[in-house]
Enzyme design. Structure first.
Site, mmCIF file in Angstrom:
data_model
loop_
_atom_site.group_PDB
_atom_site.id
_atom_site.type_symbol
_atom_site.label_atom_id
_atom_site.label_comp_id
_atom_site.label_asym_id
_atom_site.label_seq_id
_atom_site.Cartn_x
_atom_site.Cartn_y
_atom_site.Cartn_z
ATOM 1 N N GLU A 46 22.021 38.193 17.612
ATOM 2 C CA GLU A 46 23.244 37.366 17.595
ATOM 3 C C GLU A 46 23.081 36.274 16.527
ATOM 4 O OE1 GLU A 46 23.198 34.552 20.878
ATOM 5 O OE2 GLU A 46 25.389 34.523 21.004
ATOM 6 N N LYS A 123 32.349 38.215 21.169
ATOM 7 C CA LYS A 123 31.696 37.877 22.446
ATOM 8 C C LYS A 123 32.697 37.398 23.495
ATOM 9 C CE LYS A 123 27.716 35.040 23.988
ATOM 10 N NZ LYS A 123 26.679 34.124 23.441
ATOM 11 N N GLU A 142 28.714 26.626 23.006
ATOM 12 C CA GLU A 142 29.487 27.809 22.583
ATOM 13 C C GLU A 142 30.952 27.698 22.992
ATOM 14 O OE1 GLU A 142 27.905 31.808 22.522
ATOM 15 O OE2 GLU A 142 26.047 31.013 23.361
ATOM 16 N N ASN A 193 20.299 34.846 21.427
ATOM 17 C CA ASN A 193 19.577 33.586 21.149
ATOM 18 C C ASN A 193 19.482 32.906 22.498
ATOM 19 O OD1 ASN A 193 19.822 32.410 17.928
ATOM 20 N ND2 ASN A 193 21.164 34.100 18.491
HETATM 21 N N1 CDT Z 1 23.511 32.687 23.196
HETATM 22 C C1 CDT Z 1 23.627 32.803 24.522
HETATM 23 O O1 CDT Z 1 24.600 33.355 25.029
HETATM 24 N N2 CDT Z 1 22.641 32.278 25.262
HETATM 25 C C2 CDT Z 1 22.693 32.216 26.681
HETATM 26 C C3 CDT Z 1 22.054 30.971 27.160
HETATM 27 C C4 CDT Z 1 22.691 30.518 28.379
HETATM 28 S S1 CDT Z 1 22.276 28.887 28.760
HETATM 29 C C5 CDT Z 1 23.754 28.029 28.723
HETATM 30 C C6 CDT Z 1 22.043 33.403 27.368
HETATM 31 O O2 CDT Z 1 22.625 33.896 28.350
HETATM 32 O O3 CDT Z 1 20.946 33.820 27.013
#
Ligand code: CDT
Length: 308
Positions: A46, A123, A142, A193
């Site tokens: 990502e 997404k 996000e 990520n």
């Molecule tokens: N990039 C991404 O979606 N990361 C999320 C972190 C969640 S913490 C608010 C994941 O689900 O890995």
């Protein structure tokens, strides 16, 4: 037998100061390694071109537009497309997309072996929050910088395989896999990520974060009889650590390749897509066994309603 060697191009950290060109050079190096191993489909993370910028708060969200791409391919990424065409390698990677009419999405694209873009995914499950949250150890904005994807979950018959994409937090939601499973998916690609620390539960720890990641993707693979490739951007970006743990999962839910580092690292496995058929024809033959008359809430209710 429909066999293909599939690769995951885990990427180490990208600092704010790193140029797109530097990052693409790293992606090309991983692609060359993949080609040498016979990989025909390569999965990058990502937001593969930049640091994970949603960790930074900007009062004026337009300041963040510098992390977005307004066309794909563009000048920085064209060499990757050219190399892929030369090598006959299909690939997918994620990036922040700014559309001509001003929409912001967390996007991934899928190409065929001639580097033509055959699929786009935006997404759907955006984690985190909209405003600066002083209660958290770090921000995850996000929901501030992206809109939820407007394309839904689709599959494409690409290089003889039914492929679908999801991005990071999508991997934690069974709905993601089932939407793709209902279209006969055989390979789900998921770039991520994931901060190694839970900003609201410091005690959680890296081991459990990795476990949740594996658990989600292994269950999604097994319950839909599909291969799943999950690929991290990992390591420490400007003082913030992202976990690794990239894996390739087979249709039985078994991990068949796993990254060992938190840097640029290629994982790969030979996938026999005919192996998806057994589960799809037996225990997970949806047409015979699903009881949609009992699943109505899933399509009409978002949150939990506990009876009084
Ligand atoms: N990039 C991404 O979606 N990361 C999320 C972190 C969640 S913490 C608010 C994941 O689900 O890995």
């Amino acid at each position: 037998m429909r066999k293909m060697i599939v690769g995951g191009a885990q990427m180490g950290p990208i600092q704010q100061a790193d140029s797109r060109e530097t990052v693409v050079a790293r992606m090309m190096e991983l692609m060359r390694k993949a080609h040498a191993e016979g990989v025909k489909m390569l999965v990058y993370p990502e937001l593969a071109l930049t640091t994970f910028f949603p960790r930074w708060y900007a009062e004026d969200r337009a300041e963040m537009d510098r992390w977005f791409e307004s066309e794909m391919p563009n000048g920085a990424t064209q060499p990757l497309f050219d190399l892929a065409r030369e090598m006959g390698m299909a690939f997918t990677f994620g990036f922040a997309e700014l559309t001509p009419d001003g929409h912001h999405y967390n996007t991934s694209i899928l190409t065929d072996a001639q580097a033509n873009i055959v699929g786009t995914y935006r997404k759907v499950h955006l984690p985190g929050h909209v405003d600066h949250d002083p209660e958290r150890t770090h921000q995850h904005l996000e929901k501030r910088y992206f809109e939820p994807g407007d394309l839904g979950f689709n599959v494409w018959r690409n290089e003889g395989v039914v492929m679908g994409m999801a991005i990071c937090n999508d991997r934690r939601w069974p709905e993601t896999y089932r939407e793709l499973g209902l279209q006969g998916v055989e390979l789900i690609t998921i770039g991520y990520n994931t901060p190694s620390v839970n900003s609201q539960k410091g005690a959680e720890g890296l081991r459990q974060r990795l476990f949740h990641s594996d658990l989600s993707m292994q269950a999604g693979a097994y319950q839909n009889s599909t291969y799943v490739v999950g690929v991290a951007k990992a390591g420490t970006e400007d003082g913030h650590h992202l976990m690794g743990g990239s894996i390739i999962v087979d249709p039985d839910g078994e991990v068949i390749a796993r990254a060992e580092t938190e840097g640029d690292e290629l994982i790969f496995a030979e996938c026999d897509f005919d192996r998806c058929t057994f589960g799809k024809a037996t225990v997970f033959d949806f047409a015979r066994h699903r009881r949609i008359e009992h699943y109505q809430r899933i399509g009409r209710q978002t949150g939990v309603i506990v009876p009084v």
